[in-house]
Scaffold this active site. Structure first.
Site, PDB file in Angstrom:
ATOM      1  N   CYS A   1       3.568   8.493   0.438  1.00 31.27           N
ATOM      2  CA  CYS A   1       4.127   7.646   1.489  1.00 31.27           C
ATOM      3  C   CYS A   1       4.340   6.260   0.870  1.00 31.27           C
ATOM      4  O   CYS A   1       3.378   5.636   0.404  1.00 31.27           O
ATOM      5  CB  CYS A   1       3.127   7.599   2.638  1.00 31.27           C
ATOM      6  SG  CYS A   1       3.575   6.450   3.933  1.00 31.27           S
TER       7      CYS A   1
ATOM      8  N   CYS B   1       5.719  -4.111  16.072  1.00 35.61           N
ATOM      9  CA  CYS B   1       5.250  -3.027  16.956  1.00 35.61           C
ATOM     10  C   CYS B   1       3.761  -3.265  17.253  1.00 35.61           C
ATOM     11  O   CYS B   1       2.972  -3.523  16.354  1.00 35.61           O
ATOM     12  CB  CYS B   1       5.453  -1.663  16.296  1.00 35.61           C
ATOM     13  SG  CYS B   1       7.183  -1.285  15.951  1.00 35.61           S
TER      14      CYS B   1
ATOM     15  N   CYS C   1      -1.047   6.557   9.362  1.00 34.09           N
ATOM     16  CA  CYS C   1       0.173   5.914   9.837  1.00 34.09           C
ATOM     17  C   CYS C   1      -0.189   4.635  10.582  1.00 34.09           C
ATOM     18  O   CYS C   1      -1.060   4.652  11.443  1.00 34.09           O
ATOM     19  CB  CYS C   1       0.890   6.793  10.847  1.00 34.09           C
ATOM     20  SG  CYS C   1       1.293   8.395  10.221  1.00 34.09           S
TER      21      CYS C   1
ATOM     22  N   CYS D   1       6.076  -6.634   7.789  1.00 31.19           N
ATOM     23  CA  CYS D   1       7.173  -6.091   8.597  1.00 31.19           C
ATOM     24  C   CYS D   1       7.524  -7.107   9.664  1.00 31.19           C
ATOM     25  O   CYS D   1       6.652  -7.819  10.160  1.00 31.19           O
ATOM     26  CB  CYS D   1       6.755  -4.778   9.248  1.00 31.19           C
ATOM     27  SG  CYS D   1       8.085  -3.967  10.172  1.00 31.19           S
TER      28      CYS D   1
ATOM     29  N   CYS E   1       0.807  -1.221  15.468  1.00 24.22           N
ATOM     30  CA  CYS E   1       0.875  -1.034  14.018  1.00 24.22           C
ATOM     31  C   CYS E   1       0.186  -2.194  13.282  1.00 24.22           C
ATOM     32  O   CYS E   1       0.443  -3.362  13.566  1.00 24.22           O
ATOM     33  CB  CYS E   1       2.331  -0.923  13.593  1.00 24.22           C
ATOM     34  SG  CYS E   1       2.528  -0.745  11.812  1.00 24.22           S
TER      35      CYS E   1
ATOM     36  N   GLU F   1       0.830  -1.200   0.000  1.00 23.44           N
ATOM     37  CA  GLU F   1       0.000   0.000   0.000  1.00 23.44           C
ATOM     38  C   GLU F   1       0.866   1.252   0.000  1.00 23.44           C
ATOM     39  O   GLU F   1       1.933   1.283   0.611  1.00 23.44           O
ATOM     40  CB  GLU F   1      -0.922  -0.020   1.222  1.00 23.44           C
ATOM     41  CG  GLU F   1      -1.869  -1.215   1.128  1.00 23.44           C
ATOM     42  CD  GLU F   1      -2.889  -1.303   2.234  1.00 23.44           C
ATOM     43  OE1 GLU F   1      -3.970  -1.845   1.979  1.00 23.44           O
ATOM     44  OE2 GLU F   1      -2.627  -0.839   3.356  1.00 23.44           O
TER      45      GLU F   1
HETATM   46  N1  SAH Z   1       8.943   1.292  10.284  1.00 23.33           N
HETATM   47  C1  SAH Z   1       9.074   2.705  10.145  1.00 23.33           C
HETATM   48  C2  SAH Z   1       8.139   3.358   9.138  1.00 23.33           C
HETATM   49  C3  SAH Z   1       6.696   2.906   9.146  1.00 23.33           C
HETATM   50  S1  SAH Z   1       5.678   3.449  10.493  1.00 23.33           S
HETATM   51  C4  SAH Z   1       8.933   3.369  11.496  1.00 23.33           C
HETATM   52  O1  SAH Z   1       8.624   2.674  12.467  1.00 23.33           O
HETATM   53  O2  SAH Z   1       9.156   4.556  11.604  1.00 23.33           O
HETATM   54  C5  SAH Z   1       5.497   5.174  10.262  1.00 23.33           C
HETATM   55  C6  SAH Z   1       5.055   5.907  11.521  1.00 23.33           C
HETATM   56  O3  SAH Z   1       3.730   5.520  11.891  1.00 23.33           O
HETATM   57  C7  SAH Z   1       5.919   5.614  12.724  1.00 23.33           C
HETATM   58  O4  SAH Z   1       6.254   6.798  13.391  1.00 23.33           O
HETATM   59  C8  SAH Z   1       5.026   4.766  13.616  1.00 23.33           C
HETATM   60  O5  SAH Z   1       5.368   4.922  14.969  1.00 23.33           O
HETATM   61  C9  SAH Z   1       3.660   5.320  13.285  1.00 23.33           C
HETATM   62  N2  SAH Z   1       2.559   4.412  13.569  1.00 23.33           N
HETATM   63  C10 SAH Z   1       2.546   3.070  13.492  1.00 23.33           C
HETATM   64  N3  SAH Z   1       1.336   2.588  13.807  1.00 23.33           N
HETATM   65  C11 SAH Z   1       0.555   3.654  14.076  1.00 23.33           C
HETATM   66  C12 SAH Z   1      -0.825   3.812  14.420  1.00 23.33           C
HETATM   67  N4  SAH Z   1      -1.628   2.773  14.547  1.00 23.33           N
HETATM   68  N5  SAH Z   1      -1.284   5.071  14.610  1.00 23.33           N
HETATM   69  C13 SAH Z   1      -0.499   6.138  14.438  1.00 23.33           C
HETATM   70  N6  SAH Z   1       0.793   6.056  14.089  1.00 23.33           N
HETATM   71  C14 SAH Z   1       1.320   4.824  13.913  1.00 23.33           C
END
Ligand code: SAH
Length: 344
Positions: A103, A114, A331, A110, A117, A90
Site C-alpha cells: 500500500c 476526512c 486503512c 492530505c 482518517c 508510510e
Molecule cells: N484518499 C484515498 C486513499 C487513502 S484512504 C481514498 O480516500 O480512497 C484508503 C481507504 O481507507 C479509504 O477507503 C478510506 O475511506 C479508508 N479509511 C480512512 N480512514 C479509515 C479508518 N480510520 N478506518 C478504516 N478505513 C479508513
C-alpha cells in the site's frame, strides 16, 4: 547533481540522444534503476565504463531511507520512510495466502480532511514525485526480499490530487522495464474526485478503481468527507457510471463502518438503492481507530449484520479484515506523527 530517478523513460531517451549513446542505453539504465534497484552507476555492468563515469558526473541515485519498521501480529509490516527533504511517509506490506500487497502513499499528509482518517490530521504538506511513490515499493522489496503481487494506492494522500505523478508511477510499476506488475493488480483508491475518475478511465494502463463512499446521504457524507461539498453524491455516482461504460470494468466502493454513524439499517437500505444498478463490489472496512479519533468501531456482529442486509441485493460484498491495525498500519491510520514534517 540531479537524481537520475526523476527521469522517466522518455527523458532518459532524450539524455542518451544528447549524449550520443545508443538508444537502447536508455532502457538499460531504466531497468537498472527500476527493476534491479541498483545503488550506484558502477553496478550497471552492461554499460561501458565511460558511460558509467559520465552518468556519475551528472547524476546520483536516490533512495528512501528506512526510518522505522513496525510489524503487527498478523504479519503486516508498516514502513516509515524518509524522503530527501526529511519528510516522512508510510507504506504497508500486507501478506496474505496468495497475495503480497504493498500500500503506497501519494502525498505527505492530505488536504481533504476526512474526519475518520488519521492522515487528515497532519494537514497537507506536499505531493510526492512519481519516483518517490515507486521507491516505496523498492524500499520494501529491498528490505524484505519479498516482491509484491499487488499494489494499492491507499496510503497517505489523495491520488487524484496528485494525478500526474500517480500516473507516471503507474507506468513504472506496470512497465516491462520497470516493476512489471499487471494493471489488474494495481488499484487506485479515491475519496471521490470525478475529474480524476474520468482521467483514470482514459488511462491506457487498465488499473482498477476504488471509490471511498462511506455514506449514503449528502448531508452525512459532507460532514465525514468535506470533498463531498464540492463533488456531491450524484456527481460522483455519475462519474462512476461513466467509468464503467468507458472501461467495461467493475469498480469497488469502499465503505468505512463507523458505529452508530453510517451502519444503521436505513444506511444499508439506501446503499442498496444507490448501488443496485451499478456493476460493483462493496468492501466494508470496520473503522480502524487511532489516538484522538472521534468514532468507534462496530462490534463484529454488527459488521456481519450490515453485510447480510446488503448481500441479497448486492452480492459482491466483502469485509476487509483489519490488518496491521495494532501498529497503526490499517486503512486511515497512516500519519507520521512522531516527527515534525518539513514544508517545502
Ligand atoms: N484518499 C484515498 C486513499 C487513502 S484512504 C481514498 O480516500 O480512497 C484508503 C481507504 O481507507 C479509504 O477507503 C478510506 O475511506 C479508508 N479509511 C480512512 N480512514 C479509515 C479508518 N480510520 N478506518 C478504516 N478505513 C479508513
Amino acid at each position: 547533481m540531479t537524481d537520475i530517478k526523476t527521469l522517466d523513460l522518455e527523458q532518459l531517451l532524450n539524455l542518451v540522444y544528447q549524449m550520443k549513446w545508443e538508444k537502447y542505453r536508455a532502457i538499460q539504465i531504466y531497468q537498472w534503476l527500476w527493476q534491479k534497484n541498483v545503488e550506484s552507476f558502477d553496478q550497471m555492468t552492461n554499460l561501458s565504463k565511460t558511460i558509467r563515469a559520465q552518468l556519475a558526473e551528472r547524476f546520483y541515485i536516490s533512495r528512501l531511507k528506512l526510518a522505522q519498521i513496525q510489524t503487527g501480529n498478523d504479519g503486516t509490516i508498516k514502513f516509515t520512510l524518509e524522503l530527501e527533504d526529511q519528510n516522512l511517509i508510510e507504506s504497508v506490506l500486507i501478506i496474505e495466502q496468495n497475495r503480497r500487497t504493498i500500500c503506497v502513499s501519494t502525498q505527505v499528509g492530505c488536504a481533504l480532511g476526512c474526519r475518520f482518517c488519521a492522515t487528515a490530521r497532519m494537514g497537507f504538506i506536499r505531493n510526492l514525485r512519481w519516483h518517490e511513490i515507486v521507491e516505496q515499493i523498492q524500499a520494501i522489496i529491498n528490505y524484505t526480499g519479498i516482491s509484491p503481487t499487488n499494489i494499492v494506492f491507499m496510503g497517505m494522500g489523495e491520488p487524484f490530487m496528485n494525478i500526474e505523478e500517480v500516473f507516471k508511477a503507474i507506468v513504472a510499476i506496470n512497465s516491462d522495464y520497470g516493476l512489471r506488475i499487471g494493471a489488474r493488480r494495481i488499484t487506485v483508491s479515491t475519496a471521490g474526485i470525478p475529474e480524476g475518475i474520468k482521467k483514470l478511465a482514459a488511462l491506457p494502463i487498465q488499473v482498477r478503481l476504488a471509490i471511498s463512499l462511506n455514506a449514503t446521504t449528502d448531508s452525512l457524507r459532507s460532514k465525514l468527507m468535506p470533498i463531498n461539498i464540492k463533488y456531491p453524491l450524484n456527481h460522483l455516482l455519475a462519474a462512476a457510471r461513466e467509468y464503467i461504460i468507458a472501461t467495461g470494468r467493475r469498480l469497488t466502493f469502499e465503505y468505512v463502518l463507523l458505529d452508530g454513524v453510517n451502519n444503521l439499517t436505513a444506511d444499508a437500505e439506501r446503499l442498496i438503492r444507490m448501488l443496485r444498478n451499478i456493476p460493483c463490489k462493496i468492501n466494508l472496512i470496520p473503522f480502524n481507530s487511532f489516538p484522538g479519533a472521534d468514532f468507534s468501531t462496530p462490534h463484529p456482529d454488527k459488521v456481519s449484520k450490515f453485510a447480510q442486509l446488503l448481500y441479497p441485493h448486492l452480492p459482491a460484498v466483502t469485509i476487509r479484515k483489519s490488518r496491521g491495525s495494532q501498529v497503526l498500519a490499517g486503512c486511515g491510520q497512516l500519519a507520521s506523527r512522531f516527527q515534525n514534517c518539513h514544508r517545502q
